[in-house]
Design an enzyme around this catalytic site. Structure first.
Site, PDB file in Angstrom:
ATOM      1  N   MET A 107      -9.226   8.115  -0.690  1.00  8.01           N
ATOM      2  CA  MET A 107     -10.179   8.480   0.382  1.00  8.01           C
ATOM      3  C   MET A 107     -10.636   9.920   0.178  1.00  8.01           C
ATOM      4  O   MET A 107      -9.860  10.771  -0.259  1.00  8.01           O
ATOM      5  CB  MET A 107      -9.501   8.362   1.750  1.00  8.01           C
ATOM      6  CG  MET A 107      -8.848   7.008   2.014  1.00  8.01           C
ATOM      7  SD  MET A 107      -8.273   6.873   3.702  1.00  8.01           S
ATOM      8  CE  MET A 107      -7.288   5.351   3.592  1.00  8.01           C
TER       9      MET A 107
ATOM     10  N   ASP B 187      -4.837   3.614  -2.074  1.00  2.63           N
ATOM     11  CA  ASP B 187      -5.973   3.901  -1.198  1.00  2.63           C
ATOM     12  C   ASP B 187      -6.501   5.306  -1.453  1.00  2.63           C
ATOM     13  O   ASP B 187      -5.885   6.293  -1.047  1.00  2.63           O
ATOM     14  CB  ASP B 187      -5.537   3.791   0.269  1.00  2.63           C
ATOM     15  CG  ASP B 187      -5.355   2.344   0.696  1.00  2.63           C
ATOM     16  OD1 ASP B 187      -6.284   1.547   0.482  1.00  2.63           O
ATOM     17  OD2 ASP B 187      -4.277   2.018   1.241  1.00  2.63           O
TER      18      ASP B 187
ATOM     19  N   ASP C 254      -7.171  -6.732   3.592  1.00  2.32           N
ATOM     20  CA  ASP C 254      -6.548  -5.411   3.743  1.00  2.32           C
ATOM     21  C   ASP C 254      -6.776  -4.870   5.153  1.00  2.32           C
ATOM     22  O   ASP C 254      -7.912  -4.754   5.601  1.00  2.32           O
ATOM     23  CB  ASP C 254      -7.207  -4.468   2.709  1.00  2.32           C
ATOM     24  CG  ASP C 254      -6.602  -3.065   2.691  1.00  2.32           C
ATOM     25  OD1 ASP C 254      -5.565  -2.848   3.329  1.00  2.32           O
ATOM     26  OD2 ASP C 254      -7.209  -2.198   2.009  1.00  2.32           O
TER      27      ASP C 254
ATOM     28  N   SER D 243       0.837  -1.200   0.000  1.00  2.00           N
ATOM     29  CA  SER D 243       0.000   0.000   0.000  1.00  2.00           C
ATOM     30  C   SER D 243       0.870   1.248   0.000  1.00  2.00           C
ATOM     31  O   SER D 243       1.583   1.538   0.963  1.00  2.00           O
ATOM     32  CB  SER D 243      -0.919   0.011   1.218  1.00  2.00           C
ATOM     33  OG  SER D 243      -1.575   1.258   1.256  1.00  2.00           O
TER      34      SER D 243
ATOM     35  N   MET E 244     -12.315   4.453  -1.357  1.00  7.10           N
ATOM     36  CA  MET E 244     -13.046   4.662  -0.102  1.00  7.10           C
ATOM     37  C   MET E 244     -13.694   6.039  -0.202  1.00  7.10           C
ATOM     38  O   MET E 244     -13.347   6.976   0.518  1.00  7.10           O
ATOM     39  CB  MET E 244     -12.089   4.538   1.081  1.00  7.10           C
ATOM     40  CG  MET E 244     -11.686   3.088   1.319  1.00  7.10           C
ATOM     41  SD  MET E 244     -10.172   2.920   2.270  1.00  7.10           S
ATOM     42  CE  MET E 244      -8.968   3.098   0.954  1.00  7.10           C
TER      43      MET E 244
ATOM     44  N   HIS F  74      -8.273   1.075  -4.533  1.00 11.29           N
ATOM     45  CA  HIS F  74      -9.281   0.837  -3.491  1.00 11.29           C
ATOM     46  C   HIS F  74      -9.974   2.169  -3.210  1.00 11.29           C
ATOM     47  O   HIS F  74      -9.383   3.059  -2.612  1.00 11.29           O
ATOM     48  CB  HIS F  74      -8.551   0.287  -2.255  1.00 11.29           C
ATOM     49  CG  HIS F  74      -9.425   0.039  -1.076  1.00 11.29           C
ATOM     50  ND1 HIS F  74      -8.889  -0.232   0.176  1.00 11.29           N
ATOM     51  CD2 HIS F  74     -10.766   0.004  -0.929  1.00 11.29           C
ATOM     52  CE1 HIS F  74      -9.877  -0.417   1.038  1.00 11.29           C
ATOM     53  NE2 HIS F  74     -11.022  -0.277   0.407  1.00 11.29           N
TER      54      HIS F  74
ATOM     55  N   MET G 271     -12.012  -6.256   4.397  1.00 12.27           N
ATOM     56  CA  MET G 271     -11.284  -5.306   5.254  1.00 12.27           C
ATOM     57  C   MET G 271     -11.165  -5.882   6.661  1.00 12.27           C
ATOM     58  O   MET G 271     -12.153  -6.305   7.254  1.00 12.27           O
ATOM     59  CB  MET G 271     -12.032  -3.970   5.342  1.00 12.27           C
ATOM     60  CG  MET G 271     -12.109  -3.167   4.066  1.00 12.27           C
ATOM     61  SD  MET G 271     -10.537  -2.583   3.430  1.00 12.27           S
ATOM     62  CE  MET G 271      -9.914  -1.608   4.791  1.00 12.27           C
TER      63      MET G 271
ATOM     64  N   HIS H 272      -1.052  -1.229  -4.323  1.00 14.93           N
ATOM     65  CA  HIS H 272      -2.355  -0.861  -3.747  1.00 14.93           C
ATOM     66  C   HIS H 272      -2.438   0.650  -3.545  1.00 14.93           C
ATOM     67  O   HIS H 272      -1.569   1.254  -2.919  1.00 14.93           O
ATOM     68  CB  HIS H 272      -2.518  -1.590  -2.414  1.00 14.93           C
ATOM     69  CG  HIS H 272      -3.887  -1.503  -1.817  1.00 14.93           C
ATOM     70  ND1 HIS H 272      -4.945  -2.260  -2.261  1.00 14.93           N
ATOM     71  CD2 HIS H 272      -4.366  -0.762  -0.789  1.00 14.93           C
ATOM     72  CE1 HIS H 272      -6.013  -1.983  -1.527  1.00 14.93           C
ATOM     73  NE2 HIS H 272      -5.698  -1.073  -0.629  1.00 14.93           N
TER      74      HIS H 272
END
Ligand code: DX5
Ligand code: ZN
Length: 252
Positions: A34, A32, A208, A6, A65, A63, A170, A30
């Site tokens: 957000m 992330d 994750d 990540s 979010m 990913h 998760m 990965h």
């Protein structure tokens, strides 16, 4: 084991170095994303993914979010995303969405501060909407991933397990890296592995949150994880390449 470091936990002043580290043994990278709404933290968007895509041929495991992730699908597709993973709980994915019963917290986290508990809402999934979401992702040429927060059970999404390329379980409430691993989702991983066997399904089970080389990584692997995301366990170690190799060795 597939390993997806990540980038959130890497030193962003040396992204090229973080990518070179991942290239020494990892399978994916990965990312992330957000938005400060779906989760109480902000990270980065498609321009960061595009920058990583210029640095590496590793498949970018994105990913989301965020609320309304499909609004950003074209931007992330153009940026070079390989996997586009959306949360079933997020607004716009399977209906209006629902808030997490627990707020995540972590380093530098404004949203980690104590506030009123979010209003409890039933998990309302509109399966026609969810199928359409997954179809739209695939139609754009990306792998469709579906992520489950720790409070969402596998049974709730069973009707669409035939329509996904990846299931992201998760093991922390999304929002921050470096949180402690939660045990409860191990049962979700086990049920997903059993469902795959029973139905000959092809999706990859990715796990994750709070994955470590010792203890939590092996436990997730034993439960049926086929891909492990790791932030702190790779990028906050003195020897990140060795950590990638150790995670790669894990198996059921
Ligand atoms: C959490 C993110 C994770 C996180 C993992 O919301 O989705 O991918 O970066 O970090 P570690 O492995 O440190 O828990
Ligand atoms: Zn993640």
């Amino acid at each position: 084991m597939l390993v997806s470091p990540s980038i959130l936990s890497a030193d962003w002043s040396d992204l090229a170095g973080a990518v070179r580290t991942a290239e020494q043994g990892a399978d994916w990278l990965h990312c992330d994303v957000m938005d400060g709404h779906f989760v109480p933290n902000l990270t980065f968007g498609a321009p960061m993914v595009a920058a990583l895509h210029r640095l590496t041929k590793l498949p970018l495991d994105v990913h989301l979010m965020i609320d309304e992730p499909l609004a950003f699908l074209p931007a992330f597709a153009d940026a070079g995303s390989a996997i586009f993973t959306v949360h079933v709980e997020a607004p716009g994915v399977a209906g209006p969405g629902w808030p997490a019963p627990v707020r995540s917290r972590g380093e530098g986290g404004a949203g980690g501060a104590d506030g009123p508990a979010p209003e409890a809402k039933p998990h309302a999934i509109d399966f026609a909407h969810l199928r359409e979401t997954l179809k739209t992702i695939r139609a754009r040429g990306l792998k469709a991933g579906l992520a489950l927060r720790p409070d969402t059970q596998l049974e709730e999404v069973e009707p669409v397990l035939d329509a996904i390329d990846l299931l992201l379980v998760m093991t922390v409430y999304p929002g921050f890296s470096g949180q402690p691993f939660l045990d409860a989702p191990l049962a979700t991983i086990e049920r997903a592995a059993a469902w795959k066997r029973a139905h000959g399904a092809g999706f990859t089970i990715e796990v994750d949150g709070g994955i470590q080389v010792a203890d939590t990584g092996p436990r997730a692997a034993k439960a049926g994880a086929e891909a492990l995301v790791a932030g702190h366990a790779i990028y906050r170690q003195p020897d990140p390449v060795q950590a990638i190799r150790a995670l790669k060795e894990l198996h059921r």
